[in-house]
Write a protein that holds these residues in place. Structure first.
Motif, PDB file in Angstrom:
ATOM      1  N   ILE A 182       0.856  -1.189   0.000  1.00  0.00           N
ATOM      2  CA  ILE A 182       0.000   0.000   0.000  1.00  0.00           C
ATOM      3  C   ILE A 182       0.884   1.228   0.000  1.00  0.00           C
ATOM      4  N   ASP A 183       0.310   2.372  -0.370  1.00  0.00           N
ATOM      5  CA  ASP A 183       1.028   3.636  -0.237  1.00  0.00           C
ATOM      6  C   ASP A 183       1.156   3.954   1.246  1.00  0.00           C
ATOM      7  N   GLY A 184       2.296   4.490   1.630  1.00  0.00           N
ATOM      8  CA  GLY A 184       2.485   4.849   3.032  1.00  0.00           C
ATOM      9  C   GLY A 184       3.925   5.179   3.338  1.00  0.00           C
ATOM     10  N   VAL A 185       4.229   5.138   4.619  1.00  0.00           N
ATOM     11  CA  VAL A 185       5.569   5.458   5.119  1.00  0.00           C
ATOM     12  C   VAL A 185       6.062   4.256   5.908  1.00  0.00           C
ATOM     13  N   ILE A 186       7.297   3.846   5.661  1.00  0.00           N
ATOM     14  CA  ILE A 186       7.879   2.726   6.397  1.00  0.00           C
ATOM     15  C   ILE A 186       8.058   3.152   7.854  1.00  0.00           C
ATOM     16  N   GLU A 187       7.413   2.413   8.752  1.00  0.00           N
ATOM     17  CA  GLU A 187       7.485   2.740  10.180  1.00  0.00           C
ATOM     18  C   GLU A 187       8.658   2.032  10.858  1.00  0.00           C
ATOM     19  N   ARG A 188       8.821   0.729  10.551  1.00  0.00           N
ATOM     20  CA  ARG A 188       9.919  -0.007  11.180  1.00  0.00           C
ATOM     21  C   ARG A 188      10.225  -1.275  10.393  1.00  0.00           C
ATOM     22  N   PHE A 189      11.458  -1.738  10.566  1.00  0.00           N
ATOM     23  CA  PHE A 189      11.888  -3.015   9.996  1.00  0.00           C
ATOM     24  C   PHE A 189      11.997  -4.025  11.124  1.00  0.00           C
TER      25      PHE A 189
ATOM     26  N   GLY B 288       6.692 -16.498   6.533  1.00  0.00           N
ATOM     27  CA  GLY B 288       5.703 -15.947   7.459  1.00  0.00           C
ATOM     28  C   GLY B 288       6.271 -14.996   8.497  1.00  0.00           C
ATOM     29  N   ALA B 289       7.585 -14.852   8.546  1.00  0.00           N
ATOM     30  CA  ALA B 289       8.201 -13.945   9.518  1.00  0.00           C
ATOM     31  C   ALA B 289       7.923 -12.498   9.121  1.00  0.00           C
ATOM     32  N   PRO B 290       7.678 -11.601  10.102  1.00  0.00           N
ATOM     33  CA  PRO B 290       7.449 -10.196   9.764  1.00  0.00           C
ATOM     34  C   PRO B 290       8.712  -9.549   9.221  1.00  0.00           C
ATOM     35  N   LEU B 291       8.552  -8.737   8.163  1.00  0.00           N
ATOM     36  CA  LEU B 291       9.689  -8.069   7.535  1.00  0.00           C
ATOM     37  C   LEU B 291       9.712  -6.576   7.871  1.00  0.00           C
ATOM     38  N   PHE B 292       8.618  -5.887   7.591  1.00  0.00           N
ATOM     39  CA  PHE B 292       8.535  -4.462   7.899  1.00  0.00           C
ATOM     40  C   PHE B 292       7.072  -4.066   8.060  1.00  0.00           C
ATOM     41  N   THR B 293       6.874  -2.867   8.610  1.00  0.00           N
ATOM     42  CA  THR B 293       5.528  -2.363   8.856  1.00  0.00           C
ATOM     43  C   THR B 293       5.403  -0.970   8.263  1.00  0.00           C
ATOM     44  N   ILE B 294       4.268  -0.729   7.639  1.00  0.00           N
ATOM     45  CA  ILE B 294       3.966   0.595   7.108  1.00  0.00           C
ATOM     46  C   ILE B 294       3.104   1.319   8.134  1.00  0.00           C
ATOM     47  N   GLU B 295       3.376   2.587   8.352  1.00  0.00           N
ATOM     48  CA  GLU B 295       2.699   3.401   9.354  1.00  0.00           C
ATOM     49  C   GLU B 295       1.192   3.408   9.089  1.00  0.00           C
ATOM     50  N   THR B 296       0.385   3.284  10.154  1.00  0.00           N
ATOM     51  CA  THR B 296      -1.055   3.067   9.998  1.00  0.00           C
ATOM     52  C   THR B 296      -1.943   4.154  10.603  1.00  0.00           C
ATOM     53  N   THR B 297      -1.406   5.263  11.039  1.00  0.00           N
ATOM     54  CA  THR B 297      -2.223   6.286  11.692  1.00  0.00           C
ATOM     55  C   THR B 297      -3.354   6.761  10.784  1.00  0.00           C
ATOM     56  N   THR B 298      -3.049   7.072   9.544  1.00  0.00           N
ATOM     57  CA  THR B 298      -4.066   7.555   8.610  1.00  0.00           C
ATOM     58  C   THR B 298      -5.100   6.480   8.331  1.00  0.00           C
ATOM     59  N   LEU B 299      -4.647   5.245   8.154  1.00  0.00           N
ATOM     60  CA  LEU B 299      -5.592   4.162   7.884  1.00  0.00           C
ATOM     61  C   LEU B 299      -6.512   3.901   9.075  1.00  0.00           C
ATOM     62  N   ARG B 300      -5.971   3.957  10.290  1.00  0.00           N
ATOM     63  CA  ARG B 300      -6.809   3.753  11.471  1.00  0.00           C
ATOM     64  C   ARG B 300      -7.864   4.853  11.594  1.00  0.00           C
TER      65      ARG B 300
ATOM     66  N   GLN C   9      -6.739  -2.805   3.739  1.00  0.00           N
ATOM     67  CA  GLN C   9      -5.474  -2.069   3.612  1.00  0.00           C
ATOM     68  C   GLN C   9      -4.728  -2.062   4.937  1.00  0.00           C
ATOM     69  N   LEU C  10      -5.441  -1.881   6.019  1.00  0.00           N
ATOM     70  CA  LEU C  10      -4.825  -1.877   7.339  1.00  0.00           C
ATOM     71  C   LEU C  10      -4.182  -3.232   7.632  1.00  0.00           C
ATOM     72  N   ALA C  11      -4.836  -4.305   7.226  1.00  0.00           N
ATOM     73  CA  ALA C  11      -4.281  -5.645   7.448  1.00  0.00           C
ATOM     74  C   ALA C  11      -3.018  -5.874   6.630  1.00  0.00           C
ATOM     75  N   ARG C  12      -2.900  -5.209   5.477  1.00  0.00           N
ATOM     76  CA  ARG C  12      -1.716  -5.384   4.632  1.00  0.00           C
ATOM     77  C   ARG C  12      -0.555  -4.485   5.045  1.00  0.00           C
ATOM     78  N   SER C  13      -0.714  -3.690   6.096  1.00  0.00           N
ATOM     79  CA  SER C  13       0.348  -2.758   6.487  1.00  0.00           C
ATOM     80  C   SER C  13       1.543  -3.473   7.114  1.00  0.00           C
ATOM     81  N   ARG C  14       1.350  -4.684   7.594  1.00  0.00           N
ATOM     82  CA  ARG C  14       2.451  -5.471   8.153  1.00  0.00           C
ATOM     83  C   ARG C  14       2.823  -6.528   7.122  1.00  0.00           C
ATOM     84  N   VAL C  15       4.030  -6.438   6.607  1.00  0.00           N
ATOM     85  CA  VAL C  15       4.468  -7.306   5.511  1.00  0.00           C
ATOM     86  C   VAL C  15       5.270  -8.468   6.074  1.00  0.00           C
ATOM     87  N   THR C  16       4.915  -9.685   5.639  1.00  0.00           N
ATOM     88  CA  THR C  16       5.600 -10.893   6.099  1.00  0.00           C
ATOM     89  C   THR C  16       6.276 -11.585   4.916  1.00  0.00           C
ATOM     90  N   ALA C  17       7.198 -12.474   5.226  1.00  0.00           N
ATOM     91  CA  ALA C  17       7.957 -13.197   4.201  1.00  0.00           C
ATOM     92  C   ALA C  17       7.070 -14.278   3.576  1.00  0.00           C
TER      93      ALA C  17
END
Length: 167
Positions: A8-15, A26-38, A92-100
């Motif tokens: 999704i469009d957004g800002v990388i929050e953390r790796f 299935g391991a988490p790779l990175f998370t996109i910031e979700t304030t706007t989506l929430r 979209q909110l569910a896709r903000s956390r990207v896994t392997a």
């Protein structure tokens, strides 16, 4: 190698991984910031609640008023529309956390280069590579080009272990 892109469009929050770190499927790779989506999800939830209340009011009025009977179907469609909008934001909110998607090694540069940086949907963030399935591309300047036979070997001296060349 499997490219991992921004869902999704957004800002990388953390790796959650470091460069060249092995990861399991299935391991988490990175998370996109979700304030706007929430915030959008909260607004969509309220829109659904309003649409449900309007439809319920019209259903109750429909027993006594013929005009309200015609309005019930319209308000039902509006309710379906607001639920679909809410579900789209929730997806979209569910896709903000990207896994392997597969096991491998996370290949990317410094994570600090990505943190806080806006990314577009489909933009490549990192690559998951299988360390057992590697290839080497040798690029030689035109001035140094020479003809090699099909059986010609190449010896690679890695910076990480220069005393142990790879054939």
């Amino acid at each position: 190698p499997l490219p991992v892109t921004a869902p999704i469009d957004g800002v990388i929050e953390r790796f959650d991984v470091r460069p060249n770190q092995p990861v399991a499927a299935g391991a988490p790779l990175f998370t996109i910031e979700t304030t706007t989506l929430r915030a959008r999800l909260e607004v969509a939830d309220r829109a659904v609640a309003v649409a449900e209340a309007e439809q319920q009011r019209a259903v109750q009025k429909a027993f006594a008023d013929a005009a309200s009977r015609a309005e019930v179907a319209l308000l039902g469609a509006k309710l379906d529309e607001s639920r679909a909008a809410r579900d789209a934001v929730a997806a979209q909110l569910a896709r903000s956390r990207v896994t392997a998607a597969q096991a491998g090694v996370a290949v990317f540069a410094d994570p600090d280069d990505w943190l806080g940086r806006p990314v577009a949907t489909g933009e490549k963030i990192l690559t998951l590579a299988d360390p057992a399935d590697t290839e080497l591309a040798v690029q030689v300047p035109v001035d140094d080009a020479l003809v090699l036979g099909a059986a010609a070997g190449v010896r690679l001296f890695l910076n990480t272990d220069p005393l142990a060349p790879v054939e």
